[in-house]
Scaffold this motif. Structure first.
Motif, PDB file in Angstrom:
ATOM      1  N   GLN A  58       0.970  -0.873   0.144  1.00 50.04           N
ATOM      2  CA  GLN A  58       0.688   0.213  -0.169  1.00 50.04           C
ATOM      3  C   GLN A  58       0.968   1.257   0.421  1.00 50.04           C
ATOM      4  OE1 GLN A  58      -3.680  -0.273   1.474  1.00 50.04           O
ATOM      5  NE2 GLN A  58      -3.815  -1.401  -0.528  1.00 50.04           N
TER       6      GLN A  58
ATOM      7  N   PHE B 110      -2.721   0.349  -5.669  1.00 50.05           N
ATOM      8  CA  PHE B 110      -3.442   0.161  -4.013  1.00 50.05           C
ATOM      9  C   PHE B 110      -4.605  -0.512  -3.841  1.00 50.05           C
ATOM     10  CE2 PHE B 110      -6.317   2.934  -1.492  1.00 50.05           C
ATOM     11  CZ  PHE B 110      -4.733   3.727  -0.589  1.00 50.05           C
ATOM     12  N   LEU B 111      -5.410  -0.205  -4.982  1.00 50.80           N
ATOM     13  CA  LEU B 111      -6.640  -0.701  -4.819  1.00 50.80           C
ATOM     14  C   LEU B 111      -6.535  -2.492  -5.094  1.00 50.80           C
ATOM     15  CD1 LEU B 111      -8.988   1.453  -7.164  1.00 50.80           C
ATOM     16  CD2 LEU B 111     -10.263  -0.257  -5.535  1.00 50.80           C
TER      17      LEU B 111
ATOM     18  N   ILE C 287     -10.836   6.276  -5.590  1.00 49.97           N
ATOM     19  CA  ILE C 287     -12.254   5.044  -5.395  1.00 49.97           C
ATOM     20  C   ILE C 287     -10.756   4.054  -4.075  1.00 49.97           C
ATOM     21  CG2 ILE C 287     -12.744   3.415  -6.175  1.00 49.97           C
ATOM     22  CD1 ILE C 287     -13.081   5.342  -9.276  1.00 49.97           C
ATOM     23  N   GLY C 288      -9.512   3.785  -4.629  1.00 46.44           N
ATOM     24  CA  GLY C 288      -9.393   2.963  -3.980  1.00 46.44           C
ATOM     25  C   GLY C 288      -9.109   3.175  -2.270  1.00 46.44           C
ATOM     26  N   PHE C 289      -8.933   4.573  -1.962  1.00 40.45           N
ATOM     27  CA  PHE C 289      -9.379   4.818  -0.185  1.00 40.45           C
ATOM     28  C   PHE C 289     -11.072   4.837   0.181  1.00 40.45           C
ATOM     29  CE2 PHE C 289      -5.363   6.753  -0.990  1.00 40.45           C
ATOM     30  CZ  PHE C 289      -4.520   6.739   0.227  1.00 40.45           C
TER      31      PHE C 289
ATOM     32  N   LEU D 229     -13.808  -8.061  -5.819  1.00 37.27           N
ATOM     33  CA  LEU D 229     -14.468  -7.048  -7.058  1.00 37.27           C
ATOM     34  C   LEU D 229     -13.047  -6.435  -6.815  1.00 37.27           C
ATOM     35  CD1 LEU D 229     -17.101  -6.390  -7.425  1.00 37.27           C
ATOM     36  CD2 LEU D 229     -17.031  -4.684  -5.092  1.00 37.27           C
TER      37      LEU D 229
ATOM     38  N   PRO E 205     -24.811  -4.535  -3.243  1.00 39.76           N
ATOM     39  CA  PRO E 205     -23.462  -4.116  -3.310  1.00 39.76           C
ATOM     40  C   PRO E 205     -22.714  -4.077  -4.166  1.00 39.76           C
ATOM     41  CG  PRO E 205     -24.163  -4.909  -1.169  1.00 39.76           C
ATOM     42  CD  PRO E 205     -24.494  -5.225  -2.113  1.00 39.76           C
TER      43      PRO E 205
ATOM     44  N   PHE F 295     -17.061   3.693  -9.532  1.00 34.98           N
ATOM     45  CA  PHE F 295     -15.805   3.029 -10.141  1.00 34.98           C
ATOM     46  C   PHE F 295     -16.157   3.090 -11.272  1.00 34.98           C
ATOM     47  CE2 PHE F 295     -14.178  -0.393 -13.155  1.00 34.98           C
ATOM     48  CZ  PHE F 295     -12.570   0.240 -12.528  1.00 34.98           C
TER      49      PHE F 295
ATOM     50  N   VAL G 125      -6.264  -3.350  -1.624  1.00 34.78           N
ATOM     51  CA  VAL G 125      -6.671  -2.885  -0.223  1.00 34.78           C
ATOM     52  C   VAL G 125      -7.290  -4.174  -0.164  1.00 34.78           C
ATOM     53  CG1 VAL G 125      -9.171  -2.341   0.102  1.00 34.78           C
ATOM     54  CG2 VAL G 125      -7.512  -0.899  -1.618  1.00 34.78           C
ATOM     55  N   ASN G 126      -7.393  -4.541   1.385  1.00 38.39           N
ATOM     56  CA  ASN G 126      -7.882  -4.849   2.757  1.00 38.39           C
ATOM     57  C   ASN G 126      -7.597  -6.700   2.035  1.00 38.39           C
ATOM     58  OD1 ASN G 126      -9.565  -3.234   4.422  1.00 38.39           O
ATOM     59  ND2 ASN G 126     -11.039  -3.304   2.644  1.00 38.39           N
TER      60      ASN G 126
ATOM     61  N   TYR H 199     -12.334   2.350  -1.184  1.00 34.06           N
ATOM     62  CA  TYR H 199     -12.442   0.631  -0.650  1.00 34.06           C
ATOM     63  C   TYR H 199     -11.829   0.532   0.620  1.00 34.06           C
ATOM     64  CZ  TYR H 199     -13.891  -3.918  -1.999  1.00 34.06           C
ATOM     65  OH  TYR H 199     -14.044  -4.964  -2.058  1.00 34.06           O
ATOM     66  N   ARG H 200     -10.911   0.874   0.507  1.00 34.34           N
ATOM     67  CA  ARG H 200     -10.286   1.345   2.390  1.00 34.34           C
ATOM     68  C   ARG H 200     -10.833   0.792   3.442  1.00 34.34           C
ATOM     69  NH1 ARG H 200      -4.214   1.840   3.378  1.00 34.34           N
ATOM     70  NH2 ARG H 200      -5.121   4.061   4.161  1.00 34.34           N
TER      71      ARG H 200
ATOM     72  N   LEU I 170     -12.511  -4.683 -11.316  1.00 36.87           N
ATOM     73  CA  LEU I 170     -12.749  -3.620 -11.158  1.00 36.87           C
ATOM     74  C   LEU I 170     -11.409  -3.149 -12.325  1.00 36.87           C
ATOM     75  CD1 LEU I 170     -14.647  -1.656  -8.365  1.00 36.87           C
ATOM     76  CD2 LEU I 170     -15.491  -3.013 -10.553  1.00 36.87           C
TER      77      LEU I 170
ATOM     78  N   ASP J  31     -10.483 -11.127  -1.773  1.00 39.13           N
ATOM     79  CA  ASP J  31     -11.875  -9.892  -2.717  1.00 39.13           C
ATOM     80  C   ASP J  31     -11.856 -10.053  -4.112  1.00 39.13           C
ATOM     81  OD1 ASP J  31     -13.485  -9.163  -2.501  1.00 39.13           O
ATOM     82  OD2 ASP J  31     -13.169  -6.633  -1.263  1.00 39.13           O
TER      83      ASP J  31
ATOM     84  N   ALA K 145      -2.260   3.775  -8.963  1.00 41.31           N
ATOM     85  CA  ALA K 145      -3.953   3.411  -8.016  1.00 41.31           C
ATOM     86  C   ALA K 145      -4.492   2.594  -8.375  1.00 41.31           C
ATOM     87  CB  ALA K 145      -4.613   4.517  -9.048  1.00 41.31           C
TER      88      ALA K 145
ATOM     89  N   GLY L  89     -15.428  -0.521   1.831  1.00 45.53           N
ATOM     90  CA  GLY L  89     -15.136  -1.939   1.205  1.00 45.53           C
ATOM     91  C   GLY L  89     -16.841  -1.813   0.217  1.00 45.53           C
TER      92      GLY L  89
ATOM     93  N   LEU M 152     -18.816   1.085  -3.186  1.00 43.19           N
ATOM     94  CA  LEU M 152     -18.360   1.600  -4.322  1.00 43.19           C
ATOM     95  C   LEU M 152     -19.292   1.773  -4.278  1.00 43.19           C
ATOM     96  CD1 LEU M 152     -15.270  -0.046  -6.139  1.00 43.19           C
ATOM     97  CD2 LEU M 152     -15.561   1.651  -4.514  1.00 43.19           C
TER      98      LEU M 152
END
Lengths: 116, 546
Positions: free
Chosen positions: A8, A45-46, B177-179, A71, B70, B130, A49-50, B181-182, A75, A69, A42, B185, B187
């Motif tokens: 990250q 990063f996505l 968008i990344g932030f 999703l 979702p 998104f 995530v998590n 989603y973090r 994306l 995950d 970016a 969870g 969008l």
């Protein structure tokens, strides 16, 4: 993935490296590359995530709880494709621009355009 | 209720233009042209039905593919987006009719045009950040090609600048968008709204909000980030119809996304006051730069910046009347700015120049076009009985009464009048000696559509109350319906106009500094620095206040 050096944070650093490239370079090709670096950062990063290191790829229907995950991954494939097409368009435009004005410098192009 | 009323699916106004664009690409241009007009007429009908449905039974939700909220893609049409969808279809129909006989209406151009409509409408329908990213990138590419369509000289540079700046902004958006989603969870808009309000510590919202609002602000052309706008909207290579489309509709998508972002996170963070100030600064700098321009299209493009600032003031005024006044101004601005660009294109073609100082006496030479342009100027400056006066009045009454903020509306309107006093000089006087140029056959379509636009501007002005209650869920103030304040408004208008004319004659028209301001050209790096600066200011503001 512990500590300060994790994916990250690396992607964030990468993003601002790209931004620095955009701000400091007058070369159009370098601008295109720098924006691409920001895009890739970016996306990285996505995707992360998590995410935990013990997760398995989201394939099949067994052991769903341990899967990553899906999703963001789905994306980001879209985002990668978009990045490629947008880059292709900007490089095409650049070729035309270079043929007409004979320079790849933003400032020089502005002056050549505005002063006839 | 009849079945037709209920059975229009939300995806129809998106799918219809896209399918029509693809099918029509393979038929003859003449057939394509008529297909387009038919499709646009149907689109207006669909949008009107959908608006009526939203106004009677509330927000319409629709899930695509049968997946739950979702995960699945959700479309929705509510009281904010429904009038905008109708606006898009109406303006597109008028533009297509305007272009009926234009030579650049080849298959590629028409394909891009109608696809753009589908993408724009789906931006108003989507409920997922998104999807917003994907659709915005798509719009960027289509708009870039449209800007470059007529191969003029500075064309490639204008397109390149717009494209690169948009991609840069959308990289910010993607990281935002990344932030999101973090943190959340999810969008989709509703999920984000719900979870943002439930957050223990709103500081977690700062980074995603700042990144996304910077990107959206660039799209809308807010203060330090509008450098691309005049170059794209007034590009010599863009047919005047494309300029009308961009200035009338395309920037409004940015404003719409800003509204959504405010609903999602801005209210929790309390940034309304910040963007009120940004709106005011945008409005003032827009008209200051517009006065300096000599190019007929650049004046209009900078005036768009100024009007966007005014819309932002309304939207962030913090009251319902001001908000819906801003929404009405979006509609009004789309109408008169589209008309101004279309007539400017006709005038520039007739005179063979775009220099304001060289065009004189259009009223003698092209009376119908000038009459239409004059109606647009009256709407623009907020003359009584024209649409601009209604929305400006609503925005003004939305601001706290008796404060300095209300005075700023007069300042902005004074600036607008100053700009259009200069613009109106082309209407009067005698045409120059070089009138021997061969005149083409009169095109009834362009003149007819121009007058239709003018009629719409006048109609919204005359029936402001009913129009408001049809389009928006807000009760118009009584004095607006009764017209009791018409005399007061007329006096205020005449006073401001008089002051503007005097300042123009004895001040602005003699200033040499204007030429120097016009010479300033910000390159891509400068714009990127300004955008990063905006991001920095938003971040500092949020970290201090939240």
């Amino acid at each position: 993935m512990g500590g300060i050096i994790n994916v990250q944070n690396v992607s964030l650093v990468l993003f601002f490296v790209g931004l620095y490239g955009v701000l400091s370079n007058r070369n159009i090709i370098k601008s295109i590359i720098a924006v691409n670096i920001m895009d890739v950062a970016a996306i990285l990063f996505l995707i992360t995530v998590n995410r935990r290191p013990d997760q398995i790829p989201p394939v099949g229907s067994e052991n769903i709880a341990a899967m990553a995950d899906p999703l963001p991954q789905a994306l980001m494939i879209t985002a990668i494709v978009i990045g490629i097409s947008v880059t292709a368009v900007s490089i095409t435009l650049f070729i035309g621009l270079f043929r007409r004005h004979g320079t790849s410098d933003w400032e020089k192009v502005v002056h050549r355009v505005d002063r006839g | 209720m009849n079945t037709l009323f209920l059975s229009v699916p939300l995806y129809a106004p998106v799918l219809l233009p896209v399918v029509a664009a693809a099918v029509g690409y393979f038929v003859h241009t003449r057939v394509y042209k008529h297909l387009l007009i038919a499709v646009q007429a149907v689109q207006v009908g669909l949008a009107a039905i959908l608006l009526a449905r939203v106004r009677t039974i509330g927000t319409i939700f629709e899930r695509l593919g049968g997946w739950e909220a979702p995960v699945g893609i959700e479309l929705a049409l509510d009281e904010i987006s429904a009038p905008l969808v109708l606006l898009v279809t109406v303006v597109f129909l008028l533009l297509v009719l305007f272009n009926y006989r234009k030579l650049y209406m080849v298959n590629t151009f028409q394909f891009l045009l109608v696809s753009l409509q589908g993408v724009m409408i789906s931006l108003f329908l989507t409920r997922d950040v998104f999807n917003v990213y994907v659709l915005t990138e798509l719009t960027t590419i289509i708009v870039t090609v449209l800007i470059l369509f007529k191969r003029g000289k500075p064309a490639l540079y204008n397109g390149m600048l717009y494209l690169m700046f948009s991609i840069l902004a959308m990289a910010f958006f993607l990281l935002g968008i990344g932030f999101v989603y973090r943190t959340f969870g999810v969008l989709d808009f509703d999920g984000i709204t719900g979870r943002a309000a439930a957050l223990d510590n709103p500081r977690a919202l700062i980074l995603p909000y700042a990144l996304m609002v910077t990107a959206v602000g660039m799209k809308a052309g807010l203060l330090p980030m509008f450098g691309w706008l005049p170059r794209a909207h007034a590009a010599p290579s863009a047919p005047s119809m494309v300029s009308a489309l961009l200035s009338g509709l395309q920037v409004k998508v940015g404003i719409y996304l800003f509204i959504r972002l405010q609903q999602m996170m801005g209210l929790t963070l309390g940034t309304t006051g910040f963007f009120l100030v940004v709106g005011l600064l945008t409005a003032v700098s827009g008209f200051l730069l517009a006065i300096c321009q000599r190019d007929i299209k650049l004046v209009l493009a900078y005036s768009t910046v100024s009007q966007i600032g005014l819309i932002m003031i309304g939207l962030t005024s913090g009251s319902l009347i001001g908000f819906w006044g801003g929404m009405l101004h979006i509609v009004n601005h789309a109408l008169f700015k589209a008309l101004l660009f279309l007539t400017a294109g006709l005038i520039a073609k007739e005179y063979g120049t775009r220099n304001l100082d060289e065009i004189r006496g259009t009223f003698r030479r092209m009376p119908l076009v000038t009459a239409a342009a004059f109606l647009a100027v009256l709407g623009m400056t907020g003359a009584p009985f024209f649409n601009g006066s209604i929305s400006k009045y609503l925005i003004e009454s939305g601001l706290a009464a008796g404060t300095r903020w209300q005075a700023t509306i007069y300042l902005v309107n004074f600036g607008t009048m100053l700009v259009f006093t200069r613009y109106a000089t082309i209407f009067f006087g005698r045409p120059g000696a070089e009138t021997g140029r061969q005149r083409g056959p009169v095109d009834p379509w362009t003149r007819g559509v121009a007058l239709l636009f003018g009629a719409a501007i006048l109609a919204i002005g005359l029936f402001g109350g009913p129009v408001m209650s049809v389009l928006f869920p807000v009760e118009s103030p009584l004095e607006l319906v009764s017209g009791a304040t018409a005399a007061g408004k007329a006096i205020a208008f005449a006073g401001t106009l008089g002051a503007a004319v005097i300042v123009y004659l004895f001040g602005v028209s003699r200033l040499a500094v204007l030429d120097r301001v016009r010479e300033i050209a910000i390159s891509f790096n400068g714009m990127a620095i300004l955008m990063s600066g905006f991001l920095g200011v938003v971040l500092v503001f949020l970290f201090v206040t939240v």
